[in-house]
Design an enzyme around this catalytic site. Structure first.
Site, PDB file in Angstrom:
ATOM      1  N   SER A  67       1.369   6.855   5.675  1.00 26.97           N
ATOM      2  CA  SER A  67       1.755   7.634   6.857  1.00 26.97           C
ATOM      3  C   SER A  67       0.549   8.177   7.607  1.00 26.97           C
ATOM      4  O   SER A  67       0.652   8.533   8.782  1.00 26.97           O
ATOM      5  CB  SER A  67       2.684   8.784   6.463  1.00 26.97           C
ATOM      6  OG  SER A  67       2.030   9.672   5.575  1.00 26.97           O
ATOM      7  N   ILE A  69       0.849  -1.189   0.000  1.00 27.72           N
ATOM      8  CA  ILE A  69       0.000   0.000   0.000  1.00 27.72           C
ATOM      9  C   ILE A  69       0.882   1.237   0.000  1.00 27.72           C
ATOM     10  O   ILE A  69       1.808   1.361   0.814  1.00 27.72           O
ATOM     11  CB  ILE A  69      -0.920   0.022   1.243  1.00 27.72           C
ATOM     12  CG1 ILE A  69      -1.696  -1.293   1.361  1.00 27.72           C
ATOM     13  CG2 ILE A  69      -1.867   1.210   1.193  1.00 27.72           C
ATOM     14  CD1 ILE A  69      -2.394  -1.466   2.700  1.00 27.72           C
ATOM     15  N   TYR A 119      -6.523  18.903  -9.491  1.00 23.58           N
ATOM     16  CA  TYR A 119      -6.662  17.653  -8.734  1.00 23.58           C
ATOM     17  C   TYR A 119      -7.635  16.714  -9.432  1.00 23.58           C
ATOM     18  O   TYR A 119      -7.367  15.513  -9.593  1.00 23.58           O
ATOM     19  CB  TYR A 119      -7.132  17.978  -7.314  1.00 23.58           C
ATOM     20  CG  TYR A 119      -7.452  16.763  -6.475  1.00 23.58           C
ATOM     21  CD1 TYR A 119      -6.447  16.047  -5.853  1.00 23.58           C
ATOM     22  CD2 TYR A 119      -8.775  16.348  -6.301  1.00 23.58           C
ATOM     23  CE1 TYR A 119      -6.741  14.930  -5.069  1.00 23.58           C
ATOM     24  CE2 TYR A 119      -9.073  15.241  -5.525  1.00 23.58           C
ATOM     25  CZ  TYR A 119      -8.055  14.538  -4.909  1.00 23.58           C
ATOM     26  OH  TYR A 119      -8.350  13.431  -4.144  1.00 23.58           O
TER      27      TYR A 119
END
Length: 247
Positions: free
Chosen positions: A10, A6, A140
């Protein structure tokens, strides 16, 4: 025992997804730019590797160190929020480098082993903006729409090798601090001419009518990874499901 790699573990979706797969008995290769201890259970089934998806050398090193991978989850991503007119192209490229080209690089790195084994699943995590484009997030949205198209095409291409390719589309999760975790401060990208237009949109970020929990995304990724059908789309969260039904 199966192994999942994956990206972007964090925090947020990636971290929750790693925890979910570990709880189901899988071996988890959790990757992040700067490895941090204490995020995941201290277990022989958890390995944390450094990975910068924008670096070809880092991608190659992480995939080699991971060993055989049953499932790849491309979760790493960054945002950019603001008026496109005011968004420097350098930041647009930075978003595409991570959100789009980073995904392509990871996929290209794992295909050979999956093809040789005639087995594997690739799960690309995009966003509900692929279902309903959001204002003040044009760059985005473009980066995520590109991944959506890529995923659909790749699913056809790799089916001949018994490799499944899936698309998880999360809704908006305030806990991931999307508007804050951008490549440039948000208000720097909102010229005065856009202020009136932007005000209610940012208010919606702060108090959305529908939201997505990190666990919603982890469960959608888990479902996608274990679904042997040719289903492509897995909306995650009540807002994403509503958008998918309306699409």
């Amino acid at each position: 025992m199966k192994t999942v790699l994956i990206t972007g573990c964090s925090s947020g979706y990636g971290l929750e997804t790693a925890r979910h797969f570990h709880a189901q008995g899988w071996t988890v290769i959790a990757t992040m730019r700067t490895p941090r201890e204490g995020l995941l259970p201290d277990s022989e089934r958890v390995r944390i590797l450094p990975l910068d998806v924008t670096s070809p050398e880092s991608v190659a090193s992480a995939v080699e160190a991971a060993g055989p991978i049953d499932v790849l989850v491309n979760n790493a991503g960054i945002g950019v929020v603001g008026a496109f007119e005011a968004t420097p192209m350098s930041h647009v490229r930075e978003v595409f480098d991570t959100n789009t080209f980073g995904v392509l690089a990871m996929v290209q790195a794992v295909i050979p082993q999956m093809r040789e084994n005639r087995s594997g699943v690739i799960v690309n995590v995009t966003s509900s903006v692929t279902l309903a484009p959001m204002p003040l997030a044009a760059a985005y949205t473009a980066s995520k729409q590109a991944v959506a198209g890529f995923t659909g095409s790749l699913a056809h291409e790799l089916a001949a090798f018994d490799i499944r390719v899936k698309l998880v589309e999360p809704g908006y999760a305030p806990t991931t601090r999307f508007a804050a975790n951008t490549v440039i401060p948000v208000m720097d990208l909102v010229p005065e001419a856009y202020a009136e237009f932007a005000r209610p949109i940012f208010a919606g970020f702060a108090d959305p009518a529908l939201t997505t929990k990190e666990s919603d995304v982890a469960e959608a990724v888990w479902l996608a990874a274990n679904d042997a059908s040719d289903r492509l789309h897995y909306p995650a969260g009540s807002d994403a499901v509503a958008l998918a039904r309306a699409a």
